[in-house]
Design an enzyme around this catalytic site. Structure first.
Site, PDB file in Angstrom:
ATOM      1  CG  ASP A 287      32.447  61.018  27.686  1.00 31.84           C
ATOM      2  OD1 ASP A 287      32.901  60.067  27.022  1.00 31.84           O
ATOM      3  OD2 ASP A 287      32.399  62.191  27.268  1.00 31.84           O
TER       4      ASP A 287
ATOM      5  CG  ASP B  22      38.408  61.803  24.788  1.00 34.11           C
ATOM      6  OD1 ASP B  22      39.276  62.047  23.945  1.00 34.11           O
ATOM      7  OD2 ASP B  22      38.375  60.741  25.428  1.00 34.11           O
TER       8      ASP B  22
END
Length: 397
Positions: A241, A243
């Protein structure tokens, strides 16, 4: 203004020596690990800083065009150009668009796993250059199977030290076009037969030697070699992932000024050498109209360059711009790509050979965990203030 850098892949060969296989498909579409050979090539090169990939197709080129034209691979645009009549590996270079000023050229039927970034640095002030590798009894072109490099870095013919052409080149377009004119090349011509021997004879092409896994798929016996080789490249992967994992999630980050890197992120990712690295990121900021898709891609390319400067290569990225409630226009939809859906992961698995059992998804919330579970991938939660060294420790348990 920075001049754009292009990668051109020669995909026009008929594959007559393996005609039983290429009766219905072009040679670069032969599958290894269920993935076309051309996709393996694009996977290898798209981790570098190219502005565009151009595929020069010929025999059954419409199959290549259907699968690759106007698509992005690791955010790099891809264009397929099909020759109207056979032009050969030299003649088809005339099809390269006018705006291209310099380009790297690779054969679409051979794969060489080498330190391409070193070759890119070498080519910085060159007009033409070529990669050599130790000759491993490939006899497809006798003229280019006994080569060496002199003290001035020029490629020369040699009978004593045998290096061969690896099928990887760099050209400034003005230089090669001028050379074509001298050789009266307008139509069908061979790079290997007509152009390169003359460049070498006149000491007009620089060279570098590299060692690495090399294979071409022009013979039945080489296809068997390639099958064994690509089995070796079924690697475990780290699905990241973005952010909240790579940098702090301060809300729809789309500017380097707002990036607060996770502590030891570069050191940590460097230690994960055996893993391919993929970004899978929800980007509802696009759907909400906070920033455009183009703006996101430009920002992501800047991140990619930063990682490359740290000798870390991000192999590919998938992003979801949709939001089922707050998305605007075409972006307002319930989709399978937005996590907790796992379509982004499934798309990557179609393009890449991945050892799922040894792979991990690193995320910072429940949606990431659900996407990992749906994909049968181990999940590691990266807490808000976690030092990335701690994440690496969990992977290496």
């Amino acid at each position: 203004m920075k001049k754009k850098i292009y990668l051109v892949i020669l995909c026009g060969g008929r594959g007559q020596r393996i005609s039983k296989i290429t009766k219905n498909i072009p040679k670069p579409m032969i599958k290894f690990n269920g993935i076309p050979f051309l996709q393996h090539l694009i996977n290898f090169y798209s981790k570098y800083n190219f502005d565009k990939i151009i595929l020069l197709a010929g025999y059954k080129g419409e199959i290549i065009k259907k699968n690759f034209h106007k698509r992005k691979f690791n955010l790099i645009d891809t264009e397929c150009i099909i020759e109207k009549k056979p032009l050969g590996t030299a003649g088809c270079i005339n099809l390269i668009p006018h705006e291209v000023e310099k380009f790297y050229l690779v054969n679409g039927d051979s794969f060489f796993n080498f330190e391409f970034e070193k070759f890119m640095k070498f080519c910085a002030n060159k007009k033409s250059a070529m990669v050599l590798t130790p000759n491993i009894n490939y006899k497809s072109n006798k003229k280019l199977s006994s080569l060496n490099i002199n003290k001035k870095k020029k490629i020369i013919f040699s009978q004593r030290k045998k290096f061969m052409n690896a099928g990887i080149y760099y050209f400034k377009k003005k230089f090669i076009k001028k050379f074509f004119k001298k050789l009266s090349i307008n139509g069908n011509a061979s790079l290997e037969e007509h152009v390169l021997p003359n460049l070498i004879k006149k000491k007009k092409i620089d060279g570098m030697k590299f060692k690495g896994d090399f294979v071409d798929i022009g013979l039945y016996k080489n296809i068997k070699i390639a099958k064994r080789l690509f089995q070796k490249y079924i690697k475990p992967a780290i699905f990241l992932d973005r952010d909240g994992v790579i940098f702090k999630d301060t809300g729809y980050v789309n500017s380097l000024k707002r990036v607060i890197w996770t502590k030891n992120i570069f050191l940590g990712l460097k230690k994960l050498k055996i893993y391919n690295k993929f970004f899978i990121t929800n980007q509802a900021g696009i759907g909400r109209g906070l920033y455009s898709e183009k703006s996101f891609i430009n920002f992501q390319l800047k991140l990619k360059k930063i990682f490359i400067s740290k000798k870390i290569f991000i192999n590919d990225i998938e992003y979801c711009p949709h939001h089922p409630t707050y998305g605007k226009g075409l972006y307002k939809k319930k989709c399978s790509c937005r996590k907790p859906g796992n379509l982004m992961i499934r798309k990557i698995l179609k393009r890449w050979p991945v050892n799922i059992k040894k792979s991990f998804l690193i995320g910072d919330n429940f949606k990431d965990m659900q996407a990992a579970k749906k994909s049968n991938i181990s999940f590691i939660k990266k807490d808000t203030n976690t030092n990335f060294k701690n994440v690496i420790a969990l992977i290496k348990k």
